[in-house]
Design an enzyme around this catalytic site. Structure first.
Site, PDB file in Angstrom:
ATOM      1  N   PHE A   1      15.060  23.739  54.717  1.00 25.71           N
ATOM      2  CA  PHE A   1      15.068  24.165  56.115  1.00 25.71           C
ATOM      3  C   PHE A   1      13.647  24.242  56.700  1.00 25.71           C
ATOM      4  O   PHE A   1      13.271  23.484  57.604  1.00 25.71           O
ATOM      5  CB  PHE A   1      15.780  25.524  56.180  1.00 25.71           C
TER       6      PHE A   1
ATOM      7  N   THR B   1       8.038  35.724  51.463  1.00 28.75           N
ATOM      8  CA  THR B   1       9.022  36.363  52.334  1.00 28.75           C
ATOM      9  C   THR B   1       8.734  37.853  52.510  1.00 28.75           C
ATOM     10  O   THR B   1       8.106  38.472  51.632  1.00 28.75           O
ATOM     11  CB  THR B   1      10.434  36.190  51.708  1.00 28.75           C
ATOM     12  N   ASP B   2       9.235  38.427  53.597  1.00 31.78           N
ATOM     13  CA  ASP B   2       9.089  39.881  53.793  1.00 31.78           C
ATOM     14  C   ASP B   2       9.975  40.662  52.822  1.00 31.78           C
ATOM     15  O   ASP B   2       9.807  41.873  52.668  1.00 31.78           O
ATOM     16  CB  ASP B   2       9.408  40.271  55.243  1.00 31.78           C
ATOM     17  N   GLU B   3      10.913  39.957  52.150  1.00 32.00           N
ATOM     18  CA  GLU B   3      11.839  40.670  51.264  1.00 32.00           C
ATOM     19  C   GLU B   3      11.136  41.290  50.052  1.00 32.00           C
ATOM     20  O   GLU B   3      11.686  42.164  49.392  1.00 32.00           O
ATOM     21  CB  GLU B   3      12.977  39.739  50.816  1.00 32.00           C
TER      22      GLU B   3
ATOM     23  N   TYR C   1      16.249  37.423  43.859  1.00 33.72           N
ATOM     24  CA  TYR C   1      15.486  36.487  44.710  1.00 33.72           C
ATOM     25  C   TYR C   1      14.146  37.090  45.102  1.00 33.72           C
ATOM     26  O   TYR C   1      13.081  36.503  44.862  1.00 33.72           O
ATOM     27  CB  TYR C   1      16.288  36.129  45.970  1.00 33.72           C
TER      28      TYR C   1
ATOM     29  N   LYS D   1      10.232  36.040  44.086  1.00 37.69           N
ATOM     30  CA  LYS D   1       9.182  35.717  45.066  1.00 37.69           C
ATOM     31  C   LYS D   1       7.994  36.664  44.886  1.00 37.69           C
ATOM     32  O   LYS D   1       6.841  36.250  44.975  1.00 37.69           O
ATOM     33  CB  LYS D   1       9.729  35.817  46.498  1.00 37.69           C
TER      34      LYS D   1
ATOM     35  N   ARG E   1      17.551  42.492  60.681  1.00 36.20           N
ATOM     36  CA  ARG E   1      16.554  41.499  60.284  1.00 36.20           C
ATOM     37  C   ARG E   1      15.699  41.169  61.507  1.00 36.20           C
ATOM     38  O   ARG E   1      16.140  41.278  62.639  1.00 36.20           O
ATOM     39  CB  ARG E   1      17.234  40.206  59.773  1.00 36.20           C
TER      40      ARG E   1
END
Ligand SMILES: NC(=O)c1ccc[n+]([C@@H]2O[C@H](COP(=O)([O-])OP(=O)(O)OC[C@H]3O[C@@H](n4cnc5c(N)ncnc54)[C@H](O)[C@@H]3O)[C@@H](O)[C@H]2O)c1
Length: 340
Positions: free
Chosen positions: A12, A138-140, A163, A167, A227
């Site tokens: 993506f 990622t912000d995660e 996940y 990261k 989000r």
């Protein structure tokens, strides 16, 4: 001329990034290394097939022989590393590949770049001083917020899913190559992206596809998870700025100051579809919204403080949520209408 290795460029964000880079910089070459997992799609790059400054290489970032060959053959002087397993639900049902691709794969890229660009710790090879490794994260990695507050670059890491843990681990490896070897690295941590070319499995494509099929539109839990949404091209501009102007060893958070509950996004898209492609029975697509069992460990809220990249690099989001969502819905309508 920059020779940029983009990993995960058939996905993506990677596909939007490569199109952006080739359009914006007439003097850069892009080499796209992608394994074409279920999430990668060559169709995403159909428009630049045969482009004179673009090369696609089908392969795994964990294959050190291949990665080394690419650095040597294309004289790679910048890496924009996006390749990853990226779907939280898949990381819950099968975490191992997340460790393999996101952690080990990042190590292989870092280590190859180190050997190709440097003679030893803090010793760049002559002519390789400006080579840079941009790691896209990622912000995660920061975990979950309560109802208030924002993630900044100094927020302690607290990843909650396999996940985000994978990261976070990859971010730490990048950090270590900066501190231990003096490698020129930059990390970006971005909020949720939306826009064209996202895989069917993600929230916005799922809402649009199920709406058009007349199927239930699944909403996890009570739909109140929040989000912070950013249009994908704004993310790509941030990545390119961080590559070109970011300070070595730094992290930049990228986000749209655009918080939405999942249920509100779903309603907004339904109302958009009600206008653009009304249901045959005249009622709203909102009737298809269906609450389903929540994802285990579902983080409540993510939101980014992007003031560092705004003030230091002059980045800001160009796309408003209304205009970005309009383009996004149009793109998926075009993709799905012939399929339903
Ligand atoms: N999508 C988001 O909202 C978002 C937000 C912040 C950060 N990110 C990060 O941006 C990056 C790209 O995300 P995306 O949404 O485009 O992901 P995606 O799942 O759409 O694409 C990932 C791409 O990586 C490729 N890939 C996976 N494993 C590989 C491997 N071992 N070797 C080579 N290629 C491999 C896949 O084939 C695919 O083309 C990821 O690192 C993700 O963590 C995504």
């Amino acid at each position: 001329m920059n020779s940029i290795l983009v990993t995960g460029g058939a996905g993506f964000i990677g596909s939007n990034l490569i199109i952006y880079l080739l359009d914006t910089y007439p003097d850069c070459r892009v080499v796209n290394l992608d394994k074409l997992t279920y999430a990668g799609n060559s169709e995403n790059l159909a428009d630049i097939q045969g482009h004179e400054r673009y090369n696609f290489v089908h392969g795994d970032i964990g294959n050190s022989e291949l990665v080394n060959y690419l650095f040597e053959s294309f004289s790679i002087d910048a890496v924009m590393h996006l390749a990853a397993e990226s779907h939280v639900d898949n990381s819950i049902s099968g975490p191992e590949i997340f460790i393999q691709s996101n952690v080990y794969g990042t190590f292989v890229l870092l280590d190859t770049a180190f050997r190709y660009w440097m003679d030893g710790p803090f010793k760049c090879k002559p002519g390789f001083e400006k080579c840079r490794f941009l790691h896209v994260s990622t912000d995660e990695v920061y975990g979950s917020l309560g109802e208030t507050g924002l993630f900044s670059e100094t927020t302690p890491y607290a990843p909650n899913s396999p996940y985000s843990a994978s990261k976070a681990a990859s971010d730490m490896l990048v950090r270590s190559y900066f501190h231990t070897y003096g490698m020129n690295t930059v990390i970006t941590n971005c909020s949720n992206n939306y826009g064209p070319r996202q895989h069917n499995e993600k929230l916005i494509p799922t809402i649009i596809r199920n709406a058009l099929k007349g199927a239930p539109i699944p909403i996890y839990g009570d739909g109140k998870n929040v989000r912070d949404w950013l249009y994908v091209t704004d993310h790509c501009r941030g990545l390119e700025l961080a590559l070109r102007k970011g300070k070595s060893g730094e992290t930049y958070n990228i986000g749209g100051k655009n918080e939405w509950q999942n249920i509100s996004i779903a309603r907004l898209i339904c109302r958009n579809l009600d206008i653009k492609r009304p249901r045959n029975d005249g009622s709203s697509y909102e009737e298809q919204l269906t609450y389903v069992a929540d994802r285990p460990g579902h983080d409540l809220r993510y939101a980014i403080d992007a003031s560092k990249i705004e003030t230091e690099l002059g980045w800001h989001a160009h796309e408003s949520f209304e205009s970005g969502m309009e383009k996004t819905v149009d793109w998926y309508l075009n993709k799905y209408v012939s399929a339903v």
